[in-house]
Motif scaffolding. Structure first.
Motif, PDB file in Angstrom:
ATOM      1  N   ALA A 177       0.858  -1.190   0.000  1.00 25.19           N
ATOM      2  CA  ALA A 177       0.000   0.000   0.000  1.00 25.19           C
ATOM      3  C   ALA A 177       0.891   1.237   0.000  1.00 25.19           C
ATOM      4  N   GLU A 178       0.467   2.259  -0.719  1.00 26.10           N
ATOM      5  CA  GLU A 178       1.250   3.493  -0.780  1.00 26.10           C
ATOM      6  C   GLU A 178       1.502   4.019   0.627  1.00 26.10           C
ATOM      7  N   GLY A 179       2.739   4.413   0.898  1.00 33.25           N
ATOM      8  CA  GLY A 179       3.106   4.952   2.195  1.00 33.25           C
ATOM      9  C   GLY A 179       3.421   3.907   3.251  1.00 33.25           C
ATOM     10  N   GLU A 180       3.237   2.653   2.938  1.00 38.99           N
ATOM     11  CA  GLU A 180       3.497   1.565   3.871  1.00 38.99           C
ATOM     12  C   GLU A 180       5.005   1.311   3.974  1.00 38.99           C
ATOM     13  N   ALA A 181       5.476   0.960   5.158  1.00 41.06           N
ATOM     14  CA  ALA A 181       6.880   0.570   5.320  1.00 41.06           C
ATOM     15  C   ALA A 181       7.087  -0.760   4.599  1.00 41.06           C
ATOM     16  N   PRO A 182       8.247  -0.951   3.978  1.00 40.60           N
ATOM     17  CA  PRO A 182       8.460  -2.206   3.251  1.00 40.60           C
ATOM     18  C   PRO A 182       8.600  -3.402   4.184  1.00 40.60           C
ATOM     19  N   SER A 183       8.169  -4.533   3.689  1.00 42.18           N
ATOM     20  CA  SER A 183       8.504  -5.816   4.290  1.00 42.18           C
ATOM     21  C   SER A 183       9.475  -6.475   3.310  1.00 42.18           C
ATOM     22  N   TYR A 184       9.996  -7.635   3.672  1.00 41.40           N
ATOM     23  CA  TYR A 184      11.090  -8.216   2.889  1.00 41.40           C
ATOM     24  C   TYR A 184      10.808  -9.672   2.563  1.00 41.40           C
ATOM     25  N   VAL A 185      11.014 -10.012   1.273  1.00 36.59           N
ATOM     26  CA  VAL A 185      10.783 -11.361   0.779  1.00 36.59           C
ATOM     27  C   VAL A 185      12.124 -11.958   0.366  1.00 36.59           C
TER      28      VAL A 185
END
Length: 159
Positions: free
Chosen positions: A84-92
């Motif tokens: 989602a725009e503005g969301e902190a990244p998660s990592y794959v």
């Protein structure tokens, strides 16, 4: 912090599994058991920005923004995930390890925070599990040993 960790053993070479997870035209064939996302602009190169694009649904715009962080051909792919725009990244992270029987594939997705992150990890975890235990084996069966799509599978548009 919530995370998803799925380990699958496939009776196929790391080369073949790597191709299945890094060739943009093949990705929707194994993700179709989930939301069928297409990897738009994807290249397994550090710094490459790309998107997973799927059908939008209530509460989700249908786009995940990503950036490749690390690549070791036939061994490791790591990228960011912003749903989602503005969301902190998660990592794959996709990790491939050769085994005597083929390849051990580990899918690891971390960085979900808060109660919303916990719920997202739970939902995505069940979708990813189906992709990796149903969609991926079906795709791998449709590829020859070089990782090329067999002619009959290409004509059928996958399984």
């Amino acid at each position: 912090m919530a995370e998803i960790n799925i380990v699958c053993d496939y009776p196929h070479s790391p080369r073949k599994v790597w191709r299945a997870v890094t060739e943009p035209e093949l990705i929707p064939r194994w993700t179709s058991t989930g939301k069928g996302a297409r990897a738009v602009g994807f290249r397994p190169e550090v710094g490459n920005r790309f998107q997973f694009v799927a059908k939008p649904m209530p509460g989700w715009r249908g786009i995940v923004d990503c950036e490749v962080l690390e690549v070791r051909a036939e061994e490791l792919l790591r990228y960011t995930w912003v749903g989602a725009e503005g969301e902190a990244p998660s990592y794959v992270r996709y990790q491939l390890e050769p085994t005597p029987e083929g390849t051990r594939f580990t899918y690891h997705h971390t960085g979900f925070t808060g109660i919303g992150g916990f719920a997202m990890a739970k939902m995505l975890g069940s979708i990813r599990k189906k992709m990796l235990t149903v969609g991926m084996p079906a795709l791998l069966a449709d590829l020859d040993e070089t990782g090329a799509l067999r002619r009959d599978a290409a004509e059928q548009g996958g399984r």
